[in-house]
Design a protein around this motif. Sequence first.
Motif, PDB file in Angstrom:
ATOM      1  N   THR A 108       0.998  -1.154   0.038  1.00 50.48           N
ATOM      2  CA  THR A 108       0.332  -0.202  -0.154  1.00 50.48           C
ATOM      3  C   THR A 108       0.821   0.829   0.181  1.00 50.48           C
ATOM      4  OG1 THR A 108      -1.613  -1.739   1.477  1.00 50.48           O
ATOM      5  CG2 THR A 108      -1.804   1.011   1.128  1.00 50.48           C
ATOM      6  N   ALA A 109       2.198   1.432   1.373  1.00 48.38           N
ATOM      7  CA  ALA A 109       3.030   2.765   0.591  1.00 48.38           C
ATOM      8  C   ALA A 109       3.698   2.127  -0.605  1.00 48.38           C
ATOM      9  CB  ALA A 109       3.802   2.274   1.809  1.00 48.38           C
ATOM     10  N   ALA A 110       3.875   1.695  -1.090  1.00 51.75           N
ATOM     11  CA  ALA A 110       4.571   1.522  -2.414  1.00 51.75           C
ATOM     12  C   ALA A 110       3.573   2.059  -3.319  1.00 51.75           C
ATOM     13  CB  ALA A 110       4.805   0.310  -2.988  1.00 51.75           C
ATOM     14  N   VAL A 111       1.947   1.654  -3.772  1.00 53.71           N
ATOM     15  CA  VAL A 111       1.422   2.603  -4.581  1.00 53.71           C
ATOM     16  C   VAL A 111       1.669   4.081  -3.808  1.00 53.71           C
ATOM     17  CG1 VAL A 111      -0.711   2.489  -5.638  1.00 53.71           C
ATOM     18  CG2 VAL A 111       0.264   0.596  -4.265  1.00 53.71           C
ATOM     19  N   SER A 112       0.685   4.408  -2.606  1.00 55.92           N
ATOM     20  CA  SER A 112       1.255   5.811  -2.339  1.00 55.92           C
ATOM     21  C   SER A 112       2.631   6.517  -2.852  1.00 55.92           C
ATOM     22  CB  SER A 112       1.145   5.861  -0.591  1.00 55.92           C
ATOM     23  OG  SER A 112       0.171   5.972  -1.014  1.00 55.92           O
ATOM     24  N   VAL A 113       3.800   5.799  -2.377  1.00 56.08           N
ATOM     25  CA  VAL A 113       4.940   6.580  -2.637  1.00 56.08           C
ATOM     26  C   VAL A 113       5.444   6.666  -4.305  1.00 56.08           C
ATOM     27  CG1 VAL A 113       7.551   6.004  -2.334  1.00 56.08           C
ATOM     28  CG2 VAL A 113       6.093   5.499  -0.087  1.00 56.08           C
ATOM     29  N   ALA A 158      11.303   8.636  -5.176  1.00 58.83           N
ATOM     30  CA  ALA A 158      10.360   7.568  -3.764  1.00 58.83           C
ATOM     31  C   ALA A 158      12.015   7.148  -1.890  1.00 58.83           C
ATOM     32  CB  ALA A 158      10.553   6.101  -4.815  1.00 58.83           C
ATOM     33  N   ASP A 159      13.021   7.669  -2.761  1.00 50.92           N
ATOM     34  CA  ASP A 159      14.093   6.991  -2.017  1.00 50.92           C
ATOM     35  C   ASP A 159      13.932   8.686  -0.916  1.00 50.92           C
ATOM     36  OD1 ASP A 159      16.867   6.752  -1.005  1.00 50.92           O
ATOM     37  OD2 ASP A 159      16.645   8.881  -0.909  1.00 50.92           O
ATOM     38  N   HIS A 160      13.569   9.751  -1.043  1.00 47.12           N
ATOM     39  CA  HIS A 160      13.558  10.807  -0.173  1.00 47.12           C
ATOM     40  C   HIS A 160      11.853  10.750   0.592  1.00 47.12           C
ATOM     41  CE1 HIS A 160      17.003  12.147  -2.056  1.00 47.12           C
ATOM     42  NE2 HIS A 160      16.920  13.437  -2.311  1.00 47.12           N
ATOM     43  N   TYR A 161      10.945  11.143  -0.487  1.00 44.32           N
ATOM     44  CA  TYR A 161       9.993  10.148   0.057  1.00 44.32           C
ATOM     45  C   TYR A 161       9.340   9.734   1.240  1.00 44.32           C
ATOM     46  CZ  TYR A 161       4.472  11.355   0.759  1.00 44.32           C
ATOM     47  OH  TYR A 161       3.503  11.520   0.339  1.00 44.32           O
ATOM     48  N   SER A 162       9.819   8.561   0.741  1.00 41.77           N
ATOM     49  CA  SER A 162       9.525   7.267   2.140  1.00 41.77           C
ATOM     50  C   SER A 162      10.588   7.381   3.205  1.00 41.77           C
ATOM     51  CB  SER A 162      10.493   6.087   1.104  1.00 41.77           C
ATOM     52  OG  SER A 162      11.793   6.112   1.187  1.00 41.77           O
ATOM     53  N   ASP A 163      10.732   8.031   3.411  1.00 40.97           N
ATOM     54  CA  ASP A 163      11.700   8.344   4.683  1.00 40.97           C
ATOM     55  C   ASP A 163      11.869  10.257   4.867  1.00 40.97           C
ATOM     56  OD1 ASP A 163      13.266   7.940   6.723  1.00 40.97           O
ATOM     57  OD2 ASP A 163      15.881   8.503   5.867  1.00 40.97           O
ATOM     58  N   HIS A 164      10.651  10.468   5.012  1.00 34.08           N
ATOM     59  CA  HIS A 164      10.699  12.138   5.649  1.00 34.08           C
ATOM     60  C   HIS A 164      11.248  13.386   5.077  1.00 34.08           C
ATOM     61  CE1 HIS A 164       9.117  10.814   9.959  1.00 34.08           C
ATOM     62  NE2 HIS A 164      10.770   9.562   9.331  1.00 34.08           N
ATOM     63  N   GLY A 165      11.710  12.579   3.255  1.00 34.41           N
ATOM     64  CA  GLY A 165      12.528  13.801   3.078  1.00 34.41           C
ATOM     65  C   GLY A 165      13.986  13.889   2.777  1.00 34.41           C
ATOM     66  N   THR A 171      19.123  17.233   4.321  1.00 37.58           N
ATOM     67  CA  THR A 171      18.676  17.874   4.095  1.00 37.58           C
ATOM     68  C   THR A 171      17.372  17.397   3.829  1.00 37.58           C
ATOM     69  OG1 THR A 171      19.265  18.534   1.792  1.00 37.58           O
ATOM     70  CG2 THR A 171      20.519  19.708   3.154  1.00 37.58           C
ATOM     71  N   HIS A 172      16.892  18.426   3.475  1.00 35.64           N
ATOM     72  CA  HIS A 172      15.193  17.820   2.625  1.00 35.64           C
ATOM     73  C   HIS A 172      14.987  18.413   1.911  1.00 35.64           C
ATOM     74  CE1 HIS A 172      15.694  16.976   7.165  1.00 35.64           C
ATOM     75  NE2 HIS A 172      14.784  15.886   7.001  1.00 35.64           N
ATOM     76  N   PRO A 173      14.727  18.059   1.129  1.00 36.76           N
ATOM     77  CA  PRO A 173      14.805  19.406  -0.652  1.00 36.76           C
ATOM     78  C   PRO A 173      12.858  19.216  -0.760  1.00 36.76           C
ATOM     79  CG  PRO A 173      16.366  17.211  -0.918  1.00 36.76           C
ATOM     80  CD  PRO A 173      15.579  16.693   0.461  1.00 36.76           C
ATOM     81  N   PHE A 174      12.483  18.226   0.251  1.00 36.53           N
ATOM     82  CA  PHE A 174      10.863  18.110  -0.031  1.00 36.53           C
ATOM     83  C   PHE A 174      10.243  17.626   1.307  1.00 36.53           C
ATOM     84  CE2 PHE A 174      12.242  15.517  -3.207  1.00 36.53           C
ATOM     85  CZ  PHE A 174      11.575  14.505  -2.766  1.00 36.53           C
ATOM     86  N   LEU A 175       9.295  17.581   1.031  1.00 39.10           N
ATOM     87  CA  LEU A 175       8.490  16.974   2.256  1.00 39.10           C
ATOM     88  C   LEU A 175       8.808  15.839   2.065  1.00 39.10           C
ATOM     89  CD1 LEU A 175       5.438  19.212   2.788  1.00 39.10           C
ATOM     90  CD2 LEU A 175       7.357  19.419   4.405  1.00 39.10           C
ATOM     91  N   GLY A 176       7.899  14.557   3.260  1.00 36.53           N
ATOM     92  CA  GLY A 176       8.521  13.499   3.166  1.00 36.53           C
ATOM     93  C   GLY A 176       7.515  12.568   4.173  1.00 36.53           C
ATOM     94  N   TYR A 177       7.462  11.610   4.361  1.00 39.59           N
ATOM     95  CA  TYR A 177       7.179  10.431   5.731  1.00 39.59           C
ATOM     96  C   TYR A 177       7.744   9.480   5.552  1.00 39.59           C
ATOM     97  CZ  TYR A 177       2.192  10.604   7.214  1.00 39.59           C
ATOM     98  OH  TYR A 177       1.020  10.595   8.115  1.00 39.59           O
ATOM     99  N   ASN A 178       7.127   8.789   6.998  1.00 43.97           N
ATOM    100  CA  ASN A 178       7.225   7.047   6.856  1.00 43.97           C
ATOM    101  C   ASN A 178       6.900   5.952   6.890  1.00 43.97           C
ATOM    102  OD1 ASN A 178       9.667   5.104   8.013  1.00 43.97           O
ATOM    103  ND2 ASN A 178       8.991   5.799  10.161  1.00 43.97           N
ATOM    104  N   PHE A 179       7.860   5.819   5.112  1.00 45.90           N
ATOM    105  CA  PHE A 179       7.550   4.147   4.735  1.00 45.90           C
ATOM    106  C   PHE A 179       8.387   3.498   4.874  1.00 45.90           C
ATOM    107  CE2 PHE A 179       4.541   7.576   2.819  1.00 45.90           C
ATOM    108  CZ  PHE A 179       2.977   6.664   3.199  1.00 45.90           C
TER     109      PHE A 179
END
Length: 397
Positions: A62-67, A207-214, A226-234
Amino acid sequence: MPGFELFGELERKEVNDVLDNGVLMRYGFDGMRNGHWKSKELEAALCQSFETNHVQLVSSGTAAVSVALAAAGVGAGDEVIMPSFTFVASFEAIMMLGATPILVDIDDTLALDPKAVEAAITSKTKAVMVVQMCGSMGDMKALKAICETHNLLLIEDACQAIGGSYNGQPLGSIGDLGCFSFDFVKTITCGEGGAVITNKQKYYTHADHYSDHGHDHVGNDRGAETHPFLGYNFRISELHAAVGLAQIKRLPEFIEIQKKNFTIIREALSQIPEVTFRTVPEGGEESYAFLNFFLPDLEVAQNVSKAFKEHGVDACFHYYDNNWHYIRKWEHLTNLKSLFPISEEVKKGLEYLKTKEFSQSDQYIARNISCLIKLSWTEDEVRERANKMAEIIKEFV
Ligand SMILES: *Cc1c(COP(=O)(O)O)cnc(C)c1O
């Protein structure tokens, strides 16, 4: 399909490696981990298996599809076309990003009907999500052509078709981004886990950044990243990846067993003239995770399904009357039963579900029975099962 049936020393060894070493997280702690990078190793192995340039492991399918959708920039205001027959994860993943799922009919492949896809395209359509259900695939040539003509992303959910292929290309690697699940019942399992695969560097980096808080994952000091953009924890954990690493090595063996068992049952059922099988597109090779067949009508399918259960033929599903995979039983979606407020845009965008009919999908799902192909059956057990299934079906057709 389930890799959990064949569990052994290989899985234990990989997990113990992680436990002995003590670093359960996939990022950082370089000094402590003594060269143990199970997630990285599994990503490299998946690149080979799925013949793709990049793989990002995540915490679930499910996370894969969102990411995957987030990596390609899908979000508020966008519509994503998806099939009426799939897993609930498809619309969950779309709605999590604030986008609107547009459900359309399937055809006799049990995946998206290209004509229904074309008819659903609007100025808001951003992506088409093909779900390769029950070990086989949609008409990838037609779906790809539609996406190219209309400049749409093609997202391929291959969670249920690990090891299948189309014109020699592994399923999951054909769209712009592909998604896999390694949950407990998938062909290979991590316990929980998933993967996004792509040939495009940009989507992979996202995908690499987004799945680890950016996190940009530059250097070896997480606090300095640094966080180039917003992410989440997947993120996936090293313990889960370790199980997957043992399992992926066994994928060719698993597919071979599935094919052997599938073929025995298919041959037995094909002796019955009233039984027909799903269409596999030309050039398609199933993963043999499920055998899907059609009976003459809903009543026969219901009777056969009931008799299968009564006679111990387990793991066969009549999805028309089952809550898992078909729109007919998804009242929580149709009535938007959400714990938290949903945007007006998505609410409005989903109003069509209150009245839309899926009569073409009903035609197929009402008559379809989908049987899981297990890995642990002996040949005698498969033959006995095949005969029993044929006997039962003959009683009702
Ligand atoms: C299993 C599955 C998923 C979701 O995977 P999880 O790892 O359970 O979140 C998504 N799509 C399909 C088609 C699936 O079968």
